[in-house]
Scaffold this motif. Structure first.
Motif, PDB file in Angstrom:
ATOM      1  N   ILE A 136     -48.974 -28.457 -18.004  1.00 46.87           N
ATOM      2  CA  ILE A 136     -49.292 -29.884 -18.073  1.00 46.87           C
ATOM      3  C   ILE A 136     -50.802 -30.073 -18.148  1.00 46.87           C
ATOM      4  O   ILE A 136     -51.533 -29.568 -17.296  1.00 46.87           O
ATOM      5  CB  ILE A 136     -48.732 -30.627 -16.837  1.00 46.87           C
ATOM      6  CG1 ILE A 136     -47.232 -30.416 -16.707  1.00 46.87           C
ATOM      7  CG2 ILE A 136     -49.065 -32.113 -16.911  1.00 46.87           C
ATOM      8  CD1 ILE A 136     -46.426 -31.036 -17.806  1.00 46.87           C
ATOM      9  N   PRO A 137     -51.312 -30.799 -19.144  1.00 45.36           N
ATOM     10  CA  PRO A 137     -52.756 -31.013 -19.248  1.00 45.36           C
ATOM     11  C   PRO A 137     -53.242 -32.046 -18.235  1.00 45.36           C
ATOM     12  O   PRO A 137     -52.445 -32.746 -17.602  1.00 45.36           O
ATOM     13  CB  PRO A 137     -52.927 -31.544 -20.673  1.00 45.36           C
ATOM     14  CG  PRO A 137     -51.638 -32.237 -20.968  1.00 45.36           C
ATOM     15  CD  PRO A 137     -50.585 -31.437 -20.258  1.00 45.36           C
ATOM     16  N   GLY A 138     -54.557 -32.149 -18.097  1.00 48.58           N
ATOM     17  CA  GLY A 138     -55.127 -33.174 -17.234  1.00 48.58           C
ATOM     18  C   GLY A 138     -55.395 -32.665 -15.833  1.00 48.58           C
ATOM     19  O   GLY A 138     -54.764 -31.724 -15.346  1.00 48.58           O
ATOM     20  N   LYS A 139     -56.343 -33.309 -15.174  1.00 50.73           N
ATOM     21  CA  LYS A 139     -56.723 -32.931 -13.819  1.00 50.73           C
ATOM     22  C   LYS A 139     -55.798 -33.632 -12.830  1.00 50.73           C
ATOM     23  O   LYS A 139     -56.138 -34.652 -12.223  1.00 50.73           O
ATOM     24  CB  LYS A 139     -58.176 -33.311 -13.557  1.00 50.73           C
ATOM     25  CG  LYS A 139     -58.737 -32.816 -12.239  1.00 50.73           C
ATOM     26  CD  LYS A 139     -60.173 -33.275 -12.067  1.00 50.73           C
ATOM     27  CE  LYS A 139     -60.720 -32.835 -10.705  1.00 50.73           C
ATOM     28  NZ  LYS A 139     -62.101 -33.341 -10.495  1.00 50.73           N
ATOM     29  N   ILE A 140     -54.594 -33.083 -12.663  1.00 46.27           N
ATOM     30  CA  ILE A 140     -53.607 -33.662 -11.762  1.00 46.27           C
ATOM     31  C   ILE A 140     -53.081 -32.577 -10.839  1.00 46.27           C
ATOM     32  O   ILE A 140     -53.225 -31.385 -11.119  1.00 46.27           O
ATOM     33  CB  ILE A 140     -52.437 -34.310 -12.540  1.00 46.27           C
ATOM     34  CG1 ILE A 140     -51.736 -33.277 -13.425  1.00 46.27           C
ATOM     35  CG2 ILE A 140     -52.930 -35.491 -13.361  1.00 46.27           C
ATOM     36  CD1 ILE A 140     -50.480 -33.816 -14.115  1.00 46.27           C
ATOM     37  N   PRO A 141     -52.476 -32.944  -9.707  1.00 46.46           N
ATOM     38  CA  PRO A 141     -51.936 -31.932  -8.797  1.00 46.46           C
ATOM     39  C   PRO A 141     -50.830 -31.113  -9.459  1.00 46.46           C
ATOM     40  O   PRO A 141     -50.255 -31.521 -10.469  1.00 46.46           O
ATOM     41  CB  PRO A 141     -51.379 -32.773  -7.642  1.00 46.46           C
ATOM     42  CG  PRO A 141     -52.137 -34.056  -7.692  1.00 46.46           C
ATOM     43  CD  PRO A 141     -52.394 -34.299  -9.147  1.00 46.46           C
ATOM     44  N   PRO A 142     -50.519 -29.956  -8.895  1.00 49.00           N
ATOM     45  CA  PRO A 142     -49.449 -29.117  -9.460  1.00 49.00           C
ATOM     46  C   PRO A 142     -48.135 -29.880  -9.548  1.00 49.00           C
ATOM     47  O   PRO A 142     -47.762 -30.613  -8.635  1.00 49.00           O
ATOM     48  CB  PRO A 142     -49.352 -27.960  -8.460  1.00 49.00           C
ATOM     49  CG  PRO A 142     -50.681 -27.930  -7.767  1.00 49.00           C
ATOM     50  CD  PRO A 142     -51.144 -29.340  -7.714  1.00 49.00           C
ATOM     51  N   ILE A 143     -47.440 -29.682 -10.658  1.00 47.84           N
ATOM     52  CA  ILE A 143     -46.181 -30.378 -10.905  1.00 47.84           C
ATOM     53  C   ILE A 143     -45.015 -29.422 -10.659  1.00 47.84           C
ATOM     54  O   ILE A 143     -45.023 -28.279 -11.121  1.00 47.84           O
ATOM     55  CB  ILE A 143     -46.133 -30.907 -12.353  1.00 47.84           C
ATOM     56  CG1 ILE A 143     -47.243 -31.927 -12.581  1.00 47.84           C
ATOM     57  CG2 ILE A 143     -44.771 -31.514 -12.666  1.00 47.84           C
ATOM     58  CD1 ILE A 143     -47.136 -33.174 -11.736  1.00 47.84           C
ATOM     59  N   ARG A 144     -44.027 -29.897  -9.929  1.00 49.49           N
ATOM     60  CA  ARG A 144     -42.811 -29.129  -9.694  1.00 49.49           C
ATOM     61  C   ARG A 144     -41.660 -29.798 -10.441  1.00 49.49           C
ATOM     62  O   ARG A 144     -41.747 -30.972 -10.806  1.00 49.49           O
ATOM     63  CB  ARG A 144     -42.501 -29.064  -8.196  1.00 49.49           C
ATOM     64  CG  ARG A 144     -43.588 -28.379  -7.393  1.00 49.49           C
ATOM     65  CD  ARG A 144     -43.166 -28.006  -5.986  1.00 49.49           C
ATOM     66  NE  ARG A 144     -42.210 -28.880  -5.348  1.00 49.49           N
ATOM     67  CZ  ARG A 144     -42.274 -29.235  -4.055  1.00 49.49           C
ATOM     68  NH1 ARG A 144     -43.285 -28.831  -3.319  1.00 49.49           N
ATOM     69  NH2 ARG A 144     -41.341 -30.009  -3.527  1.00 49.49           N
ATOM     70  N   PRO A 145     -40.552 -29.099 -10.670  1.00 54.49           N
ATOM     71  CA  PRO A 145     -39.421 -29.706 -11.379  1.00 54.49           C
ATOM     72  C   PRO A 145     -38.947 -31.012 -10.758  1.00 54.49           C
ATOM     73  O   PRO A 145     -38.549 -31.939 -11.468  1.00 54.49           O
ATOM     74  CB  PRO A 145     -38.342 -28.624 -11.307  1.00 54.49           C
ATOM     75  CG  PRO A 145     -39.114 -27.344 -11.247  1.00 54.49           C
ATOM     76  CD  PRO A 145     -40.333 -27.653 -10.420  1.00 54.49           C
ATOM     77  N   ILE A 146     -39.006 -31.099  -9.436  1.00 57.61           N
ATOM     78  CA  ILE A 146     -38.539 -32.301  -8.761  1.00 57.61           C
ATOM     79  C   ILE A 146     -39.387 -33.516  -9.096  1.00 57.61           C
ATOM     80  O   ILE A 146     -38.964 -34.659  -8.907  1.00 57.61           O
ATOM     81  CB  ILE A 146     -38.512 -32.068  -7.227  1.00 57.61           C
ATOM     82  CG1 ILE A 146     -37.589 -33.088  -6.561  1.00 57.61           C
ATOM     83  CG2 ILE A 146     -39.908 -32.090  -6.642  1.00 57.61           C
ATOM     84  CD1 ILE A 146     -37.304 -32.773  -5.104  1.00 57.61           C
ATOM     85  N   ASP A 147     -40.601 -33.292  -9.628  1.00 57.18           N
ATOM     86  CA  ASP A 147     -41.508 -34.393  -9.980  1.00 57.18           C
ATOM     87  C   ASP A 147     -41.189 -35.003 -11.342  1.00 57.18           C
ATOM     88  O   ASP A 147     -41.675 -36.090 -11.659  1.00 57.18           O
ATOM     89  CB  ASP A 147     -42.959 -33.902  -9.999  1.00 57.18           C
ATOM     90  CG  ASP A 147     -43.406 -33.363  -8.655  1.00 57.18           C
ATOM     91  OD1 ASP A 147     -42.980 -33.918  -7.628  1.00 57.18           O
ATOM     92  OD2 ASP A 147     -44.182 -32.388  -8.632  1.00 57.18           O
ATOM     93  N   ILE A 148     -40.423 -34.306 -12.164  1.00 50.32           N
ATOM     94  CA  ILE A 148     -40.105 -34.808 -13.502  1.00 50.32           C
ATOM     95  C   ILE A 148     -39.128 -35.976 -13.389  1.00 50.32           C
ATOM     96  O   ILE A 148     -38.239 -35.984 -12.539  1.00 50.32           O
ATOM     97  CB  ILE A 148     -39.515 -33.674 -14.369  1.00 50.32           C
ATOM     98  CG1 ILE A 148     -40.568 -32.572 -14.569  1.00 50.32           C
ATOM     99  CG2 ILE A 148     -39.046 -34.198 -15.718  1.00 50.32           C
ATOM    100  CD1 ILE A 148     -40.048 -31.341 -15.296  1.00 50.32           C
ATOM    101  N   VAL A 149     -39.305 -36.970 -14.243  1.00 50.23           N
ATOM    102  CA  VAL A 149     -38.460 -38.163 -14.230  1.00 50.23           C
ATOM    103  C   VAL A 149     -36.993 -37.780 -14.076  1.00 50.23           C
ATOM    104  O   VAL A 149     -36.493 -36.890 -14.774  1.00 50.23           O
ATOM    105  CB  VAL A 149     -38.678 -38.975 -15.529  1.00 50.23           C
ATOM    106  CG1 VAL A 149     -37.629 -40.060 -15.675  1.00 50.23           C
ATOM    107  CG2 VAL A 149     -40.069 -39.611 -15.526  1.00 50.23           C
ATOM    108  N   SER A 150     -36.301 -38.456 -13.182  1.00 52.43           N
ATOM    109  CA  SER A 150     -34.941 -38.049 -12.815  1.00 52.43           C
ATOM    110  C   SER A 150     -33.952 -38.117 -13.976  1.00 52.43           C
ATOM    111  O   SER A 150     -32.913 -37.447 -13.953  1.00 52.43           O
ATOM    112  CB  SER A 150     -34.428 -38.926 -11.671  1.00 52.43           C
ATOM    113  OG  SER A 150     -34.316 -40.278 -12.071  1.00 52.43           O
TER     114      SER A 150
END
Length: 489
Positions: A187-201
């Motif tokens: 994932i691009p951009g200066k954002i916190p680490p993304i986990r699968p649970i963060d993806i739109v439901s």
């Protein structure tokens, strides 16, 4: 919030997605542009327009007069969404998205109808989930400005949904949801680490065969077709300018301009729109409560829960011992009329108030409110941060899971109920409700959350005031639109 830059010859067409959580922020943003001199054409569906007028107990003429009295140059237009009157709309989102996808020709015809009294269209400010505006903007030869009503991190994830699909991160499996170690690094951009649970439901495996799954992937393709990108957030919360630039696939400007509801609030103004009739009697009740003693409970305009779950919540609120203000919509119990546990109203009458809807920002700003039990919709999350009220997150759908996780794990301004994100069928017991509410409202945990959110409250106010990041970003946008208008003269 009066800008130094005026733009009397500019005309922005603003097109929100037809749901309150999208209409309200885009209305607030339109008002900020109007304050700076823009002429605004605000386009909603007829179904939404009728609900807004009914909730306000007014008509179109009175609404036009209100805008004029506030010195704002507004024109309100509406068009059919193509769905039957009894369609559920937001309760059947997939079908709503399909209908909206086909509105391009009707929208273009609406905008090109002869009206010499308004300035030429300068730009179309489109909700990020109204894909048909891409073709309309191209046909009219004006910039398409995408406005994101969710946080920067979720916006970036959604924009890259088709990339995540190609990499195998979508659809999200049950095992992915339960994993605490899996991190998505593409994932691009200066954002916190993304986990699968963060993806739109809606991208979860159980939705693959549903219309909403393919509809969101379709929208993602058009979210990359933009001349300008704006996000309802502020840089101090979400990684500075670098975070927003993660949205820009083609290198176009991407700016944080929020919280867009805050400038109006700081000046004592209300947004002109609400889809619900508001009960304002609660403020007298709040005045009678001790400082920071009240838990405010609201799950937004769409979320539904089972009757069993609502009973557990009610009994947990009763057991915790704190005063509470509960927004209980008539359709929250999976569309049915809810009967609260026997004797609940009588037992809690001295410290509880139940209403159907109210002015949320004003409630959150009240000195007696000490906590917010929320579905973590982005508007509610951002409003809680802006008012300095720590949260208990209880996400239900869509982007609410990432908002809840970020509030707890990264901004450290909230708590949640263990396992709700990974298991949507989980029953939160009355004992869990009581325990988490007590953690929020008393003791060292609650104090730390209040300290953290107080800093963000101060930062959000500074951001929207003259000289602040969001204020100046909005001025930059206005200047850029002026340059475009001048280039066409």
């Amino acid at each position: 919030m009066c800008g130094e830059i005026t733009a009397a010859s500019l005309h922005a067409v603003v097109v929100p997605f037809p749901a309150q959580g999208h209409v309200n922020p885009l209305m607030n943003f339109a008002e900020l542009l109007a304050i700076r001199g823009f002429f605004i054409t605000f386009v909603t569906t007829e179904w939404i327009d009728q609900r807004l007028l009914k909730a306000a107990s007014t008509d179109g003429a009175a609404r036009d007069r209100e805008a004029k009295e506030r010195g704002l140059k507004f024109r309100f237009l509406s068009l059919p969404d193509g769905l039957p009157p009894d369609h559920g709309r937001t309760s059947e989102l997939g079908e709503l998205y399909l209908a909206l996808r086909n509105l391009g020709p009707a929208l273009e015809n609406l905008l090109t109808a002869a009206d010499t009294s308004v300035p030429p269209i300068t730009c179309i400010v489109s909700d990020s989930f109204i894909s048909c505006t891409a073709e309309v903007a191209q046909n009219l030869g004006v910039p398409r400005v995408i406005f994101w009503t969710c946080c920067t991190a979720n916006s970036i994830v959604q924009t890259n949904a088709n990339v995540l699909l190609s990499q195998g991160h979508i659809p999200v499996t049950d095992d992915d949801l339960k994993s605490k170690d899996k991190v998505i690094t593409s994932i691009p951009g200066k954002i916190p680490p993304i986990r699968p649970i963060d993806i739109v439901s809606f991208y979860r495996e159980k939705h693959v065969s549903e219309t909403i799954y393919s509809a969101f992937l379709y929208e993602a393709r058009y979210q990359n077709i933009a001349d300008y990108l704006l996000v309802n957030t502020f840089e101090e919360l979400e990684g500075g300018k670098e975070a927003q630039m993660g949205l820009s696939i083609n290198g176009c400007p991407a700016l944080a301009v929020g919280p867009v509801s805050l400038p109006n609030f700081l000046q004592g103004e209300n947004s002109m729109f609400s889809m619900w009739e508001e009960d304002n009697n609660c403020f007298q009740w709040l005045d009678s409560q001790p400082k920071q003693s009240v838990l405010y409970v609201s799950f937004g305009s769409i979320a539904v829960k089972s009757e069993r779950q609502l009973h557990e919540l009610a009994l947990g609120l009763e057991a915790c011992g704190y005063p509470f203000l509960w927004v209980l919509r008539s359709d929250i119990a999976e569309g049915k009329s809810l009967e609260l546990p026997e004797g609940f109203n009588e037992r809690t009458k001295d410290r509880a108030l139940v209403v159907t809807w109210t002015k949320q920002l004003q409630v959150l700003s009240h000195p007696s409110v000490g906590g917010f039990l929320t579905h973590n919709g982005w508007n509610s999350t951002l409003e809680a941060i802006s008012m300095g009220v720590p949260m208990i997150g209880w996400p239900n759908v869509s982007d609410q899971f990432i908002n809840c996780r970020f509030a707890k794990d990264f901004w450290k301004v909230g708590l949640d109920f263990e396992g709700v994100g990974a298991d949507e069928s989980k029953l939160v017991t009355k004992e869990e409700v009581e325990s988490v509410v007590k953690d929020l409202m008393e003791g060292s945990v609650g104090k730390e959350l209040r300290r953290n959110i107080a800093r963000f409250k101060e930062a959000s106010t500074k951001a929207v005031m003259p000289g602040g990041t969001s204020f100046e970003n909005l001025n930059t946008f206005v200047q850029d639109m002026q340059k475009i208008a001048k280039s066409k003269v």
